[in-house]
Design an enzyme around this catalytic site. Structure first.
Site, PDB file in Angstrom:
ATOM      1  CE  LYS A 129       3.093 -10.371   4.862  1.00 49.99           C
ATOM      2  NZ  LYS A 129       2.205 -10.203   5.872  1.00 49.99           N
TER       3      LYS A 129
ATOM      4  CD  GLU B 163      -5.668  -1.183  -5.309  1.00 50.98           C
ATOM      5  OE1 GLU B 163      -6.242  -1.926  -4.365  1.00 50.98           O
ATOM      6  OE2 GLU B 163      -5.911  -1.142  -6.198  1.00 50.98           O
TER       7      GLU B 163
ATOM      8  CB  CYS C 181     -10.066   0.787   1.926  1.00 46.83           C
ATOM      9  SG  CYS C 181     -10.607  -0.072   0.661  1.00 46.83           S
TER      10      CYS C 181
ATOM     11  CD  GLU D  95      -8.233   3.702   7.057  1.00 48.90           C
ATOM     12  OE1 GLU D  95      -7.061   3.425   7.156  1.00 48.90           O
ATOM     13  OE2 GLU D  95      -8.824   3.027   5.988  1.00 48.90           O
TER      14      GLU D  95
HETATM   15  P1  NAD Z   1      -1.030  -3.099   7.005  1.00 49.41           P
HETATM   16  O1  NAD Z   1      -0.476  -1.768   6.540  1.00 49.41           O
HETATM   17  O2  NAD Z   1      -0.776  -3.144   8.684  1.00 49.41           O
HETATM   18  O3  NAD Z   1      -0.601  -4.310   6.612  1.00 49.41           O
HETATM   19  C1  NAD Z   1      -0.824  -4.602   5.190  1.00 49.41           C
HETATM   20  C2  NAD Z   1       0.125  -5.819   4.795  1.00 49.41           C
HETATM   21  O4  NAD Z   1       1.468  -5.163   4.717  1.00 49.41           O
HETATM   22  C3  NAD Z   1       0.152  -6.850   5.659  1.00 49.41           C
HETATM   23  O5  NAD Z   1       0.299  -8.204   4.865  1.00 49.41           O
HETATM   24  C4  NAD Z   1       1.423  -6.934   6.541  1.00 49.41           C
HETATM   25  O6  NAD Z   1       2.010  -7.950   6.816  1.00 49.41           O
HETATM   26  C5  NAD Z   1       2.450  -6.414   5.456  1.00 49.41           C
HETATM   27  N1  NAD Z   1       3.382  -5.401   5.869  1.00 49.41           N
HETATM   28  C6  NAD Z   1       3.652  -4.738   7.345  1.00 49.41           C
HETATM   29  N2  NAD Z   1       4.616  -4.326   7.382  1.00 49.41           N
HETATM   30  C7  NAD Z   1       5.576  -4.384   6.248  1.00 49.41           C
HETATM   31  C8  NAD Z   1       6.575  -4.318   5.611  1.00 49.41           C
HETATM   32  N3  NAD Z   1       7.708  -3.396   6.151  1.00 49.41           N
HETATM   33  N4  NAD Z   1       7.094  -4.359   4.310  1.00 49.41           N
HETATM   34  C9  NAD Z   1       6.094  -5.200   3.571  1.00 49.41           C
HETATM   35  N5  NAD Z   1       4.727  -5.543   3.912  1.00 49.41           N
HETATM   36  C10 NAD Z   1       4.609  -5.208   5.492  1.00 49.41           C
HETATM   37  O7  NAD Z   1      -2.363  -2.896   6.761  1.00 49.41           O
HETATM   38  P2  NAD Z   1      -3.640  -3.819   7.307  1.00 49.41           P
HETATM   39  O8  NAD Z   1      -3.981  -3.339   8.840  1.00 49.41           O
HETATM   40  O9  NAD Z   1      -3.469  -5.132   7.278  1.00 49.41           O
HETATM   41  O10 NAD Z   1      -4.811  -3.199   6.649  1.00 49.41           O
HETATM   42  C11 NAD Z   1      -5.808  -2.189   6.926  1.00 49.41           C
HETATM   43  C12 NAD Z   1      -5.430  -1.058   5.953  1.00 49.41           C
HETATM   44  O11 NAD Z   1      -5.627  -1.439   4.725  1.00 49.41           O
HETATM   45  C13 NAD Z   1      -6.520   0.088   6.230  1.00 49.41           C
HETATM   46  O12 NAD Z   1      -5.605   1.293   6.213  1.00 49.41           O
HETATM   47  C14 NAD Z   1      -7.138   0.125   4.880  1.00 49.41           C
HETATM   48  O13 NAD Z   1      -7.903   1.522   4.485  1.00 49.41           O
HETATM   49  C15 NAD Z   1      -6.274  -0.661   3.915  1.00 49.41           C
HETATM   50  N6  NAD Z   1      -6.984  -0.915   2.610  1.00 49.41           N
HETATM   51  C16 NAD Z   1      -6.965  -0.258   1.640  1.00 49.41           C
HETATM   52  C17 NAD Z   1      -7.718  -0.913   0.634  1.00 49.41           C
HETATM   53  C18 NAD Z   1      -7.675  -0.188  -0.754  1.00 49.41           C
HETATM   54  O14 NAD Z   1      -8.184  -0.969  -1.873  1.00 49.41           O
HETATM   55  N7  NAD Z   1      -7.281   1.263  -0.944  1.00 49.41           N
HETATM   56  C19 NAD Z   1      -8.440  -2.042   0.721  1.00 49.41           C
HETATM   57  C20 NAD Z   1      -8.250  -2.568   1.962  1.00 49.41           C
HETATM   58  C21 NAD Z   1      -7.793  -2.304   2.989  1.00 49.41           C
END
Ligand code: NAD
Length: 509
Positions: free
Chosen positions: A197, A272, A305, A403
């Site tokens: 997803k 992650e 990230c 962040e």
């Molecule tokens: P997000 O948490 O808003 O969304 C991530 C994913 O989760 C999306 O696909 C979203 O549709 C899905 N999602 C949202 N609500 C959900 C639910 N209730 N159940 C299941 N899935 C759900 O994050 P974002 O804004 O897309 O990404 C940015 C974040 O990702 C930042 O905090 C960044 O640091 C982190 N990130 C971490 C890494 C790592 O490797 N540690 C890498 C890249 C990004």
């Protein structure tokens, strides 16, 4: 009237933006609970926009519980066959996927840039080759997995890596295909079937990946894709009782919801998550290198990230470092990410820019000084935010603790020779994803590095990531490690089979 499937042409590339379930393109069949009632013959979709200029790129299938369930059932049905497929054959198919990525690298790079606004030159030269490498690496690693055998009083212990079952993989928008492949490749190599997803703000290359897996010959149901919003399509996936693993990359608040849903089924999760990583500049560091490392944190408009967003400088070299840093910032070219000369592109979405700016405005209200940047790039408009550096920030302030996920760095200092204070500042957030040290004396760097709470510590370098290394975060930056055999550890249930020697009878014990 026949249903019109959602498709689009982006950067000259034709994309079918329906779900991919059980080897077939599927439109969303019924409106989701939070959708407006669907009385027309058009399946529910949402519109994906480009962060470059806000133009609508494509209608995307808006999945819900029905599509989530269908995809998990497809993955569950395909699982026994895929799990029983000999590793050599699984590895061959993954190499074929890698070949498909290589063959379509230009398309993938162009579409990814249109969709998430990251630099085209990075997608071409770094990201897409790495996506292919992810598939090749885990294919090869599968064939090298050790199957330990050892003896207990004449009994043979045979340890095997049994694939866990259907895995749900949820990814963010900041590095869409890179992060998807970092999960899909090891999960498939391990023998799990998957449901991916992708994030709703950058969903396009996942649709192309579905085509590539199909062309590579993956059997139906082994790779499934559900498009849609997190709460509508992601939530039912992570709560499905037939799922055996959840691998999630995204934000901390979403991870809490995912963890809650998965906990009900006792499903192991790999998380992650976010970061607030430090860049510690020691007085004897090569300050040109330190300044290069600092400016690198504006890559992908700060939406990384791992970004070391908190610069911690030893007091005697503060001004010398800052001068070099500002020289470099002045030379950064901000603009269209498709332009070879651009260093910093747009942020992902107007709502995200608003969020980034909110952090900066509140920091300034709390007493922070803007050394450079500090607002939107009004000359460029759109989602462009100026590379920003703030000083005079308190350790417990929001701008140091939270962040931002934009091109916003802070600078703090610590007294000369005071390693304890450097470590206190570096470790002084709830995150622990990474840390970078710029240092002349490697022994001092090693002593400080040993005290840092971080999944990865880089000394005089940044973003060097070998797929054999463990990757993940401490504290709120994540749970678990992936990479190398750690990925197989997550996607497998290890099993020990103990066989008695021939002629052995239990009462001889
Ligand atoms: P997000 O948490 O808003 O969304 C991530 C994913 O989760 C999306 O696909 C979203 O549709 C899905 N999602 C949202 N609500 C959900 C639910 N209730 N159940 C299941 N899935 C759900 O994050 P974002 O804004 O897309 O990404 C940015 C974040 O990702 C930042 O905090 C960044 O640091 C982190 N990130 C971490 C890494 C790592 O490797 N540690 C890498 C890249 C990004």
């Amino acid at each position: 009237m026949a249903q019109v499937p959602p498709t689009a042409t982006v950067e000259g590339v034709s994309i079918d933006t329906r779900h991919w379930i059980d080897g077939t393109r599927v439109a969303t069949s019924t409106p989701n609970t939070s959708s407006t009632p669907n009385t027309s013959s058009t399946p529910p979709t949402f519109t994906d926009h480009s962060p470059i200029d806000g133009t609508p790129l494509a209608p995307i299938a808006r999945g819900g519980p029905g599509e989530a369930r269908a995809a998990v059932v497809a993955a569950r049905t395909a699982f026994p066959g895929w799990a029983a497929t000999p590793p050599v054959e699984r590895a061959r198919l993954l190499h074929a996927v890698a070949d498909g990525v290589d063959a379509r690298a230009e398309d993938l790079a162009a579409v990814e840039t249109a969709d998430n606004g990251a630099l085209l030159r990075s997608h071409r030269r770094g990201v897409m080759p790495r996506v292919a490498h992810n598939f090749r690496y885990f294919a090869d690693r599968l064939l090298a997995l050790g199957h330990e055998d050892f003896d207990t009083r004449g009994h043979t212990n045979h340890v095997s890596w049994d694939p866990a079952g259907p895995a749900v993989l949820i990814t963010p928008w900041n590095a869409p295909l890179m992060l998807a492949s970092w999960k899909v490749a090891p999960a498939l190599a391990a023998g799990c079937t998957v449901v991916l997803k992708p994030a709703e703000w950058a969903p396009l290359t996942a649709s192309l990946l579905a085509d590539i897996t199909h062309e590579a010959g993956l059997p139906p149901g082994v790779f499934n894709l559900v498009q849609g919003y997190g709460e509508e399509a992601g939530a039912p996936l992570v709560a499905d009782p037939d799922v055996r693993r959840v691998s999630f990359t995204g934000s901390v608040p979403t991870a809490r919801r995912v963890a809650g849903a998965a906990a009900a089924n006792l499903v192991p999760c790999s998380f992650e998550l976010g970061g607030k990583s430090p860049l510690v500049v020691l007085a004897d560091a090569d300050l040109d290198l330190a300044a290069d490392l600092a400016v690198e944190q504006y890559d992908n408009a700060g939406q990384v990230c791992l970004a070391a967003t908190r610069i911690l400088v030893e007091e005697p070299v503060r001004d010398a470092f800052l001068g070099r840093f500002l020289d470099r910032v002045a030379k950064l070219a901000q603009g269209d990410p498709r332009d070879e000369a651009t260093d910093v592109g747009p942020n992902i979405h107007p709502r995200h820019v608003e969020r980034v700016d909110g952090f900066v405005r509140r920091a300034v209200e709390a007493g922070a000084k803007v050394v450079t940047g500090g607002g939107r790039n009004t000359a460029l408009g759109g989602n462009h935010y100026l590379p920003t550096l703030l000083t005079d920030v308190a350790q417990d302030s929001e701008i140091v603790q939270e962040e931002v996920f934009g091109p916003v760095l802070t600078l703090q200092t610590f007294p000369e020779g005071d390693d304890d204070e450097a470590v206190r500042l570096a470790n002084g957030t709830r995150f622990g994803l990474a840390a970078t040290l710029a240092a002349g004396d490697r022994d001092r760097a090693a002593r400080i590095g040993a005290r840092l709470v971080a999944g990865t510590v880089w000394v005089n370098c940044f973003f060097v990531r070998d797929l054999s290394a463990p990757f993940g975060g401490a504290r709120s930056s994540g749970i678990g490690r992936e990479g190398g055999d750690w990925s197989f550890d997550f996607y497998c249930d290890l099993k020990n089979t103990v066989t008695a020697p021939k002629g052995w009878e239990a009462h001889h014990e």
